[in-house]
Each structure stands twice: as structure tokens, then as C-alpha cells.
Design a protein around this motif. Structure first.
Motif, PDB file in Angstrom:
ATOM      1  N   GLY B  77       0.827  -1.209   0.000  1.00 19.32           N
ATOM      2  CA  GLY B  77       0.000   0.000   0.000  1.00 19.32           C
ATOM      3  C   GLY B  77       0.862   1.259   0.000  1.00 19.32           C
ATOM      4  N   LEU B  78       1.936   1.221   0.777  1.00 27.37           N
ATOM      5  CA  LEU B  78       2.833   2.381   0.846  1.00 27.37           C
ATOM      6  C   LEU B  78       3.554   2.594  -0.483  1.00 27.37           C
ATOM      7  CD1 LEU B  78       4.364   1.840   4.413  1.00 27.37           C
ATOM      8  CD2 LEU B  78       2.646   3.536   3.737  1.00 27.37           C
ATOM      9  N   ALA B  79       3.837   1.497  -1.176  1.00 32.06           N
ATOM     10  CA  ALA B  79       4.471   1.615  -2.495  1.00 32.06           C
ATOM     11  C   ALA B  79       3.481   2.217  -3.489  1.00 32.06           C
ATOM     12  CB  ALA B  79       4.946   0.247  -2.970  1.00 32.06           C
ATOM     13  N   ALA B  80       2.213   1.794  -3.383  1.00 26.84           N
ATOM     14  CA  ALA B  80       1.191   2.305  -4.303  1.00 26.84           C
ATOM     15  C   ALA B  80       0.965   3.801  -4.106  1.00 26.84           C
ATOM     16  CB  ALA B  80      -0.112   1.540  -4.098  1.00 26.84           C
ATOM     17  N   SER B  81       1.085   4.279  -2.843  1.00 25.18           N
ATOM     18  CA  SER B  81       0.847   5.699  -2.583  1.00 25.18           C
ATOM     19  C   SER B  81       2.105   6.542  -2.795  1.00 25.18           C
ATOM     20  CB  SER B  81       0.342   5.885  -1.147  1.00 25.18           C
ATOM     21  OG  SER B  81       1.369   5.565  -0.222  1.00 25.18           O
ATOM     22  N   GLY B  82       3.212   5.888  -3.083  1.00 26.99           N
ATOM     23  CA  GLY B  82       4.448   6.645  -3.321  1.00 26.99           C
ATOM     24  C   GLY B  82       5.228   6.962  -2.059  1.00 26.99           C
ATOM     25  N   THR B  83       4.786   6.419  -0.916  1.00 25.62           N
ATOM     26  CA  THR B  83       5.510   6.660   0.331  1.00 25.62           C
ATOM     27  C   THR B  83       6.879   5.971   0.282  1.00 25.62           C
ATOM     28  OG1 THR B  83       3.407   6.718   1.510  1.00 25.62           O
ATOM     29  CG2 THR B  83       5.396   6.445   2.850  1.00 25.62           C
ATOM     30  N   ILE B  84       6.894   4.746  -0.242  1.00 22.92           N
ATOM     31  CA  ILE B  84       8.167   4.072  -0.479  1.00 22.92           C
ATOM     32  C   ILE B  84       8.302   3.831  -1.973  1.00 22.92           C
ATOM     33  CG2 ILE B  84       8.171   3.007   1.820  1.00 22.92           C
ATOM     34  CD1 ILE B  84       7.411   0.341   0.479  1.00 22.92           C
ATOM     35  N   GLU B  85       9.530   3.686  -2.427  1.00 22.34           N
ATOM     36  CA  GLU B  85       9.747   3.518  -3.872  1.00 22.34           C
ATOM     37  C   GLU B  85      10.968   2.628  -4.125  1.00 22.34           C
ATOM     38  OE1 GLU B  85      10.230   7.682  -4.844  1.00 22.34           O
ATOM     39  OE2 GLU B  85      12.392   7.575  -4.522  1.00 22.34           O
ATOM     40  N   PRO B  86      11.038   1.973  -5.285  1.00 23.60           N
ATOM     41  CA  PRO B  86      12.212   1.147  -5.600  1.00 23.60           C
ATOM     42  C   PRO B  86      13.456   2.033  -5.707  1.00 23.60           C
ATOM     43  CG  PRO B  86      10.437   0.792  -7.194  1.00 23.60           C
ATOM     44  CD  PRO B  86      10.067   1.984  -6.390  1.00 23.60           C
ATOM     45  N   ARG B  87      14.569   1.475  -5.374  1.00 22.80           N
ATOM     46  CA  ARG B  87      15.804   2.247  -5.557  1.00 22.80           C
ATOM     47  C   ARG B  87      16.799   1.442  -6.382  1.00 22.80           C
ATOM     48  NH1 ARG B  87      19.434  -0.128  -1.693  1.00 22.80           N
ATOM     49  NH2 ARG B  87      18.175  -1.015  -0.025  1.00 22.80           N
TER      50      ARG B  87
END
Lengths: 407, 87
Positions: B77-87
Motif C-alpha cells: 500500500g505504501l508503495a502504491a501511494s508513493g511513500t516508499i519507492e524502488p531504488r
């Protein structure tokens, strides 16, 4: 524990902080929650205001709601706006539109992290100007036109719901759509001058249901400042935080730096401290006696036996206080009618608490709303020596109009 | 698509404010507020950057094995909202 339960015990910093920059206002709205009008000579200086912004940045308050009075009449308003944004404290400011000309609109459209809320309390000039004063409808619409023309994205139109404008909800939505704005509706509180007109302006019980139904249909498209949680007792909970956040997630800094539990509670009973005192705002937020008390577990009092207490939480503290009802009893607009019973039981000699903080203009001006003129007008006396007796204040260029709303 | 086998980080546009229950999340890009509802989840989000993948960040934060699916769901969910992202 649910998140909302954590909120009851207070957060490390507020989520919703309202900061009224000045008590000065070009308008004299009949229901002004802060009894604004005249500037207070003790208002925070530019340097003091910047120090508060620095502190909010340290406390990670990511955005603030700036209001007044009319905040844009402060000569340093634009400077403080830029300063705040540059310090990672985003700003939403409320205005009646006074200073939003084409040039300002273009400047604002080019600024990130600023949001604008234009106050409009009627979808027609008749209904709006009745409470906000002559010319205020046109002023708000001009500001919306200028913002739309400049390409400002989604300003808010902020409407205080009254008995006179509940039927205009669809028209408000149409105005918002026309100008690419988002509609925000909030509850009328008997705060400030609102106490003087609450009996006449607050929505009737049938209108409460009307608002609730409208919100259930469109809750996702309309902002409410989470101010209608007392209506949740009609059935399903409305979107947003269904909880009184006063002193827990919400607070007010007033123009002289006084910190109150919420914007609708400008009264010494809800005064927690002042940002000028040692430790500043943070000390007040974290350690004031009042906020500590508000963060204790609340009991439902007279409402604890009610099956709807979980959804309405007893309603709004300020609405109860300023109508002279006990804080642990029903909201005056309790949808089950217990508020009306409590109001009726107050007795004829009851005294409603009145705030000492009043910056209302004492003179009737061209912008004074009809409602106020009617209540402030001095009856003519037979011994009046002026040849204009009988015309009196109504000779002013605003004229004395018969209220069209509420009749 | 969220891949817990890949390296992630907390978005540089996000600020985390410590709160008694976990943290308040503010995204300066979307201007949205959200919440991390437990303290271990805060530790996971903060630790993402220093771990080769999401799984090892979860382990390092001391999340119980039984809780892992719930944490993966929250992180998705946090990835979908942009809170976390791939690096």
C-alpha cells in the motif's frame, strides 16, 4: 487500539492548526466565529510570526490553515506566506477575496504548497450578503474568476451552512464546478458573533437530515473540515475524523499569539497559553494544563447511555459551551433531539458564556451585513434633534434592506 | 508492481513525524497525510534504504514471522501511494 483512539490522547504535534493572523477585517460577517473587525495592537510582529513558523517546521507541522480576520490585509501577509512555504510549512489560507486581483492570482498560481479558500455563505448575492455584507458575494466571485483565469488549481469554496443556504447545496456545487474549485462546507458554530445569530441561522432539524443525506451522496467530492460528525448518529459515519480534535489534533493560534483548543473556542476557558511565553508554542502544545486535561479519556456524561455515542462522540464542545449546555451532555444540534430538550430546559434566566475577546467594529459601515444593522440599530427617539431623524444610519450608502433570507 | 525481493527506500519527498502509535507520513509531492500504525512498521520503512530487499528490512525490524504477510500488505500500500519507492 484504533488510530482514532490514539488521536484522543493527543499527537506530538497538531495535524490541523489554524492560525489567525489578524483580527482586522474589511467585512463584518454577522456570524464571525472570531468577532473580527479591528486590528489588535498586540498582534504578533513579522519577526514573531516567522519565529512561530520556524517552530512549526521543527515540530513537523506540515501545513497550516491561515485565517483571520482577513489575513491578506496584513501588509506582511505575502512575506509570511513565502516564508512559511520556504520552511516546509504549506499554507491554506481563507480569504473573502479582497486582495485576489489578477496579479495576485497569477503569483499564487505559480506558487507550490499554497491552497486558497474563498468564503461564500450563499449561492446567490441575496443569501450571501445577508450574513456577509453588501458586495461580499461579488468580491468572492471576482476572486474565483481571477484564480480560474490564472490557472490556479482547485481553490476551495468554503461555505458555512445556515438555515438560509441548505437548499442551495446543489447551486454551491455548480459554482465550484464552474470555477474548477472544490466545495467545502462546514458547520455554523455559536462562536464569536455567531452566538448572537445562532438561533436564527442554525439549520433546522429537518435540514440537518437534508445535509446528512447530501453528504452521504457526495461525501467523496466535498470537504467538510470533519465538522459534521454529530450527524453521524443518523446512520453511517461520514468520511473523515469523527471526533472532536480540540487540543488533541487541532488547535488555534490567535493574532496575539494566544493558543486555544480549537478555532471555535476563543474564550478564556479554552485558552491554553501564549506563543510568546517561555518554551513557545511547543511548550503550550505539549504541557499546558488545558491540553493535558483534554487528552484524558472522555466519558460520555449524559450521553453515555445513548446507542449513538460511539458515532457522534457527544458532538462539538464549542457548540455546547456557547449555547450554555454542559460539555458532557448532548450537542445542541443532537440529531435525536436531546439538544433541543437541553436548550429548552435551560430556563429563562440562563446566562450564555460570552467571550471577552471581541474586535467587532462598533460603527455601522457600508459593508455591514443587514442582520447586524438590524440588531445594532438604535431605535429613533422622539427627541432626536437631527433633521434626519427617522433616516439615521439607514441613510448610509448600503441602505437598509429587508432580509430576504430566513423569511 | 511491489516486489519485496527488490531494494526499496522511503521516498525523499516524504517526511515521517514520530507519534506515540507509530508515525505520521506527509508526502510533499501529493500533499497527502497518512499514518504508519505501528512502531515496527516505522522501523521497516526507515530501514529499507540500508537493506538489499524488503524482506531483510522486515527481519531487521524484529517483525514476527506470523506478522509478515500483514506487513507486506501494508508496504505494498505504501508503495502504491508513493511513500516508499524502488531504488
Amino acid at each position: 487500539m484504533k488510530l482514532v483512539d490514539h488521536f484522543q490522547y493527543g499527537l506530538n504535534s497538531p495535524i490541523c492548526l489554524t492560525w489567525e493572523l489578524t483580527y482586522a477585517c474589511n467585512l463584518s460577517c454577522a456570524h464571525c466565529l472570531s468577532s473580527s473587525g479591528r486590528r489588535d495592537p498586540r498582534e504578533l510582529t513579522t519577526a514573531e510570526a516567522k519565529a512561530v513558523i520556524d517552530e512549526l517546521q521543527r515540530m513537523q507541522v506540515f501545513y497550516i490553515n491561515i485565517g483571520g480576520g482577513e489575513p491578506t490585509v496584513r501588509p506582511d501577509f505575502w512575506e509570511l506566506l513565502d516564508y512559511s512555504i520556504a520552511h516546509n510549512v504549506g499554507v491554506k489560507f481563507s480569504t473573502n477575496g479582497l486582495k485576489i486581483d489578477k496579479q495576485r492570482a497569477a503569483q499564487l498560481a505559480a506558487t507550490d504548497y499554497v491552497d486558497i479558500q474563498i468564503s461564500l455563505d450563499g449561492a446567490t448575492p441575496e443569501v450571501n450578503d445577508y450574513v456577509r455584507g453588501p458586495g461580499s458575494y461579488d468580491m468572492a466571485i471576482r476572486a474565483l474568476e481571477n484564480l480560474a483565469e490564472a490557472g490556479f488549481q482547485q481553490p476551495k469554496i468554503s461555505v458555512v451552512m445556515t438555515r438560509q443556504n441548505v437548499d442551495q447545496l446543489d447551486e454551491f456545487k455548480a459554482i465550484a464546478d464552474k470555477y474548477g474549485a472544490q466545495l467545502r462546507i462546514t458547520r455554523l458554530r455559536p462562536s464569536g458573533r455567531g452566538a448572537d445569530v445562532w438561533d436564527e441561522l442554525h439549520p433546522l432539524p429537518s435540514q440537518q437530515k437534508q445535509m446528512y443525506d447530501w453528504l452521504v451522496d457526495r461525501g467523496d467530492q466535498v470537504l467538510t473540515g470533519d465538522s459534521f460528525f454529530h450527524l453521524s448518529a443518523f446512520g453511517e459515519a461520514l468520511p473523515g475524523l469523527n471526533l472532536c480534535g480540540a487540543g488533541r489534533v487541532v488547535c488555534l493560534i490567535d493574532p496575539v499569539g494566544d493558543v486555544y483548543a480549537c478555532p471555535f473556542a476563543i474564550h478564556e476557558n479554552f485558552l491554553a497559553g501564549n506563543v510568546r511565553s517561555p518554551g513557545g508554542f511547543q511548550e503550550v502544545w505539549e504541557n499546558s494544563e488545558l491540553f493535558t486535561e483534554l487528552r484524558q479519556p472522555q466519558t460520555g456524561g449524559a450521553c453515555s447511555g445513548c446507542q449513538h455515542y460511539d458515532s457522534c462522540q457527544g458532538g462539538c464542545m464549542a457548540a455546547k459551551f456557547f449555547t450554555g449546555l454542559p460539555l458532557d451532555g448532548p450537542d445542541p444540534e443532537c440529531v435525536r433531539g436531546f439538544g433541543e430538550q437541553a436548550l429548552a430546559a435551560r430556563g429563562d434566566d440562563h446566562v450564555v458564556p460570552k467571550s471577552e475577546v471581541d474586535h467587532s467594529r462598533t460603527k455601522i459601515g457600508k459593508n455591514t451585513p443587514v442582520l447586524l444593522q438590524l440588531s445594532m440599530g438604535r431605535p429613533d427617539r422622539a427627541c432626536e434633534t437631527s433633521p434626519l431623524a427617522g433616516m439615521g444610519a439607514s441613510q448610509s450608502d448600503s441602505g437598509l434592506r429587508v432580509p430576504v433570507a430566513g423569511s | 508492481m511491489f516486489d519485496p525481493g527488490a531494494p526499496y527506500r522511503c521516498s525523499p519527498q516524504v517526511s515521517l513525524r514520530p507519534e506515540p502509535f507509530g508515525a505520521l507520513v506527509y508526502h510533499f509531492g501529493t500533499r497527502k497525510l497518512s499514518f504508519l500504525k505501528t512502531l515496527p512498521l516505522v522501523a521497516v520503512v526507515k530501514g529499507l534504504e540500508s537493506h538489499p530487499d524488503v524482506h531483510s528490512a522486515i527481519e531487521a525490524a524484529g517483525v514476527e514471522e506470523a506478522q509478515r504477510p500483514a506487513y507486506l500488505k501494508a508496504l505494498a500500500g505504501l508503495a502504491a501511494s508513493g511513500t516508499i519507492e524502488p531504488r
